[in-house]
Structure formats: structure tokens, C-alpha cells
Scaffold this motif. Structure first.
Motif, mmCIF file in Angstrom:
data_model
loop_
_atom_site.group_PDB
_atom_site.id
_atom_site.type_symbol
_atom_site.label_atom_id
_atom_site.label_comp_id
_atom_site.label_asym_id
_atom_site.label_seq_id
_atom_site.Cartn_x
_atom_site.Cartn_y
_atom_site.Cartn_z
ATOM 1 N N ALA A 117 0.832 -1.209 0.000
ATOM 2 C CA ALA A 117 0.000 0.000 0.000
ATOM 3 C C ALA A 117 0.863 1.253 0.000
ATOM 4 C CB ALA A 117 -0.928 -0.011 1.210
ATOM 5 N N ALA A 118 1.931 1.238 0.803
ATOM 6 C CA ALA A 118 2.815 2.409 0.868
ATOM 7 C C ALA A 118 3.473 2.681 -0.476
ATOM 8 C CB ALA A 118 3.878 2.196 1.947
ATOM 9 N N ALA A 120 2.345 1.806 -3.420
ATOM 10 C CA ALA A 120 1.310 2.273 -4.344
ATOM 11 C C ALA A 120 0.996 3.745 -4.101
ATOM 12 C CB ALA A 120 0.049 1.427 -4.184
ATOM 13 N N GLN A 121 0.949 4.151 -2.829
ATOM 14 C CA GLN A 121 0.648 5.544 -2.517
ATOM 15 C C GLN A 121 1.767 6.479 -2.956
ATOM 16 O OE1 GLN A 121 -0.454 5.836 1.619
ATOM 17 N NE2 GLN A 121 -2.107 4.340 1.394
ATOM 18 N N VAL A 122 3.018 5.999 -2.871
ATOM 19 C CA VAL A 122 4.129 6.819 -3.363
ATOM 20 C C VAL A 122 3.951 7.101 -4.848
ATOM 21 C CG1 VAL A 122 6.607 6.862 -3.837
ATOM 22 C CG2 VAL A 122 5.788 6.093 -1.610
ATOM 23 N N HIS A 123 3.602 6.073 -5.612
ATOM 24 C CA HIS A 123 3.386 6.268 -7.046
ATOM 25 C C HIS A 123 2.215 7.225 -7.296
ATOM 26 C CE1 HIS A 123 6.363 3.491 -8.521
ATOM 27 N NE2 HIS A 123 5.903 2.527 -7.757
ATOM 28 N N GLN A 124 1.160 7.089 -6.503
ATOM 29 C CA GLN A 124 -0.008 7.946 -6.686
ATOM 30 C C GLN A 124 0.309 9.405 -6.374
ATOM 31 O OE1 GLN A 124 -2.964 6.136 -4.189
ATOM 32 N NE2 GLN A 124 -3.264 4.388 -5.547
ATOM 33 N N ILE A 125 1.054 9.613 -5.295
ATOM 34 C CA ILE A 125 1.324 10.989 -4.888
ATOM 35 C C ILE A 125 2.292 11.671 -5.850
ATOM 36 C CG2 ILE A 125 3.310 10.593 -3.351
ATOM 37 C CD1 ILE A 125 1.943 12.513 -1.370
ATOM 38 N N TYR A 141 2.754 19.570 0.456
ATOM 39 C CA TYR A 141 2.760 18.370 -0.386
ATOM 40 C C TYR A 141 4.135 17.716 -0.372
ATOM 41 C CZ TYR A 141 3.527 15.691 -4.633
ATOM 42 O OH TYR A 141 3.919 14.715 -5.504
ATOM 43 N N LEU A 148 6.004 9.951 3.369
ATOM 44 C CA LEU A 148 5.473 8.694 2.848
ATOM 45 C C LEU A 148 6.585 7.856 2.215
ATOM 46 C CD1 LEU A 148 3.130 6.814 2.172
ATOM 47 C CD2 LEU A 148 2.738 8.172 0.105
#
Length: 404
Positions: A117-118, A120-125, A141, A148
Motif C-alpha cells: 500500500a505504501a 502504491a501511494q508513493v506512485h499515486q502521490i 505536499y 510517505l
């Protein structure tokens, strides 16, 4: 299935029984092994051959004295016994087993799903980097992105995925630079550099040869110190103390006792300060501070054996002070305590600490902790003319083989 005594694969419905489902849910492989042997007629020795575990380890697991904590071992056992993946919390496979590939860390349900999850969130952010927003929001930001990425990097490091960890830390450092107007940016940049120092020292102990890592670690620690005073916002006193504590490890690794002791003294001067406490400092207990000092003396003992007695004193005190919620901290510290006992020549205490370390490490899911056990084996090799040390080395090799 391998031809080691099973006349036919165990049907999936066998594992769907209420008692076995419950055991698998709790990772209670003692009950599972007993049930499998009752159905198949396998001896502990034959079951051990099937799943690549020793008979003594199978026996200890069935008695409840040991657990399977490493996900790769769990995956191997599940694959070879035909255990349906969903009963262990793994994502399902089309063929209903893990035989297609023995899963790695990123498939584990709790900690491992958090890693996934972490990442994936790095890629999203990162996809939001060029979004239109105010400068104030953009600064926030960059700091959020850095935090993150740094968290994901540490998780990758704990899985021994060092390349991914380095890439994430590099991104996080760049993000703190871009968000330098935020009050947290300097403190965060320093903590990232100290994480990288920590990793370099870990690689020094685990790589052969790894000597270049010692100087690399000191360079990261010195860069952290320079960063702490060269950015817009000052770091907290707690962070300054942590810089000194980690720098002490670096000097100790290089066999430099005097600068190590000066760094420890500086760290202690800062540890009582209460100004602007950063978020991570909530995890820094008195036991953790004592463990940091003990680790310095242990590293120094590798070149100055006389430092071992101080290492033993500090590490034993730290381990006694760790609360039950800090099981991983104990699992990291116990192999070091065992190594300190070896360096001090107290082989009986080393044997007891090794047993405690094995129990603690095999109850966690940290690849890094297993590496600490293998490092302990290398230290013990210097002393294995003693029968008790030869036996503790055997126990380590069973619990933490070179490849698992």
C-alpha cells in the motif's frame, strides 16, 4: 508433491476443517504439522525433509516452543503441503496453491500489505507533483511526499530490499529540499540520512566484503550533521541527539573508541531536551536510548574486546526495559547481546541469549532480524572451539539458514 512419503496430495478440503482453519489463521503450524502427520503417517523426519526443516525444528514447533515467523518459510511449507493460500491470508492463485512460486514479503497479509500500500501511494502521490496549487499547499505536499517515501523506504529496508529502499530515500531527500520552507523539512531530511546510515552499517555486517560500508555510513552521518545546521529551519534537540548516537555507531564500527565516546556523551546531553519533539521521537524510550549506547560498545568490541562488558551491561538493561509492544526492538537487540557475551567470553550466557534471540526473531516477520542472526553466527565462528558455542551455531543455522 515430492516423493518423500506422501502417496497422494493432501486435498484442500482437509485444511477447511474448523480446527485446522483456526490454526492456519493463527499461524499455529504446530497443530497443522501434527494433523498432517496424523493423516499421512509421516514421521517428523520425513515431514522435515518435505518442507526443508530439521526434525528438531518440527518437534519444537509441534510442542509450541517455536513458531514459523519468516514469510518465505511459511510460503515454502504452504506450497509443499498444498495449503490453500487464502487460509494464510495470501492472495489466491489460479491453481489454488503456492506451487507456482513461493511468495515473497510483498504477499504477506499484515505488514506486507502495508508495504504494498505504501509503495502504491508513493506512485499515486508522485502523479500530483505538477498539479496547480498555492505555494503553501505545495510545500506541505513535498513534506507529505517525503514522509510517505521515507516510511516506504524503511519498510523495504526491513525486507532486505536495499535497492528499493535507497531509491525511495533518494526521492524523499529531494522532496525535503523542494519543501524546505516547511518547519519539518530539515528534521525530516536528517532522519532520512540517518536511516541511510543505519542501512550502511547493516550492510557492512552482512556483506562480504563490506568494509567500504563503514566509511559510507560515517559520510551519511556527517552529512546529516551538516544538513541539521545548514537549512532554513533548525532541527530539534532530540534529532541532534540521534545524530550523535548514530555517529557513535559509525566511529565504533571504524574501531575509533574516543570519538565514539564523545558522540555518546553529546547524545546523552541532548536526550533530556523537550523542545520541538519530532513525531518519530515518541518511539524513543529510555530502553531504546540504552540500546543505542549498547550497540556502540558492541561494535567497538569487534576491534576492542574490552568494550564487550559495557556492551553486555547496556544491552541487557535495554532488553529488560523493552515492553511487550516492542517485540521487534527486542528481536533486533538480542542477537547483539549474544554477540557481546561471546566477545566477553561468557559462553553460557551467550548460549541463553542466542536461544532467546532465535525465539524472538522467529516470532517476527523481519528479514533484517534474520540477518542479525546470521551475523551472530559469523561472530560465533571465532569461538566455536567451545562446545557450547558450536551448539549455538547449529541452532542459528537451523533457524536462519543462508537461504530460506
Amino acid at each position: 508433491m515430492r516423493s518423500v512419503g506422501l502417496s497422494a496430495p493432501i486435498p484442500p478440503e482437509f485444511y477447511e476443517r474448523v480446527n485446522i482453519r483456526k490454526a492456519l489463521e493463527n499461524y499455529d503450524f504446530g497443530s497443522v504439522f501434527t494433523a498432517v502427520r496424523g493423516r499421512t503417517g509421516l514421521s517428523q523426519t520425513r515431514l522435515g525433509i518435505l518442507v526443508d526443516l530439521s526434525q528438531s525444528r518440527i518437534s519444537a514447533i509441534e510442542r509450541g516452543e517455536r513458531r514459523l515467523g519468516h514469510v518465505r518459510v511459511v510460503a515454502r511449507v504452504a506450497s509443499r503441503l498444498g495449503i490453500p493460500p487464502h487460509l494464510l491470508g495470501f492472495p489466491g492463485r489460479e491453481n489454488g496453491s503456492l506451487a507456482a512460486r513461493e511468495v515473497n514479503w510483498v504477499d504477506r497479509r499484515d505488514f506486507l500489505m502495508l508495504v504494498t500500500a505504501a509503495l502504491a501511494q508513493v506512485h499515486q502521490i508522485r502523479a500530483l507533483e505538477n498539479a496547480e496549487c498555492s505555494e503553501k499547499v505545495r510545500t506541505r505536499y513535498w513534506v507529505a511526499a517525503a514522509e510517505l517515501a521515507a516510511t516506504a523506504a524503511w519498510l523495504a529496508y526491513d525486507l532486505e530490499d536495499h535497492g528499493t529502499a535507497r531509491r525511495l530515500w533518494a526521492y524523499a531527500l529531494d522532496a525535503t529540499r523542494k519543501g524546505e520552507d516547511h518547519p519539518r523539512s530539515t528534521d525530516l531530511a536528517v532522519s532520512i540520512l540517518l536511516d541511510m546510515t543505519h542501512q550502511s552499517l547493516h550492510l557492512w555486517r552482512s556483506e562480504v566484503p563490506g568494509d567500504r560500508r563503514r566509511q559510507e555510513a560515517l559520510s551519511f552521518a556527517q552529512l546529516a550533521s551538516a544538513t541539521s545546521s545548514n537549512r532554513k529551519h533548525p532541527v530539534s534537540s532530540m534529532t541532534s541527539g540521534y545524530i550523535s548516537a548514530v555517529t557513535a555507531w559509525c566511529w565504533a564500527a571504524l574501531g575509533q573508541g574516543e570519538p565514539m565516546r564523545r558522540a555518546i556523551a553529546t547524545a546523552q546531553d541532548h536526550s533530556g531536551a523537550a523542545d520541538n519533539i519530532p513525531p518519530w521521537a515518541s518511539l524513543v524510550t529510555p530502553a531504546e536510548l540504552t540500546a543505542q549506547r549498547g550497540h556502540s560498545y558492541y561494535l567497538l568490541s569487534l576491534t576492542e574486546p574490552a568494550a564487550a562488558s559495557t556492551a553486555v551491561e547496556q544491552l541487557a538493561e535495554a532488553i529488560d526495559g523493552h515492553v511487550i509492544e516492542h517485540a521487534r526492538s527486542r528481536a533486533v537487540a538480542l542477537p547483539t547481546l549474544a554477540g557481546a557475551y561471546l566477545q566477553a567470553g561468557d559462553y553460557d550466557s551467550a548460549a541463553k541469549a542466542t536461544t532467546d534471540a532465535i525465539n524472538a526473531v522467529t516470532s517476527t516477520s523481519s528479514a533484517r532480524c534474520y540477518t542479525r542472526l546470521r551475523d551472530l553466527d559469523r561472530i560465533a565462528a571465532r569461538h566455536d572451539r567451545e562446545p557450547v558455542v558450536a551448539e549455538l551455531r547449529r541452532q542459528i543455522r537451523v533457524a536462519a539458514p543462508a537461504t530460506v
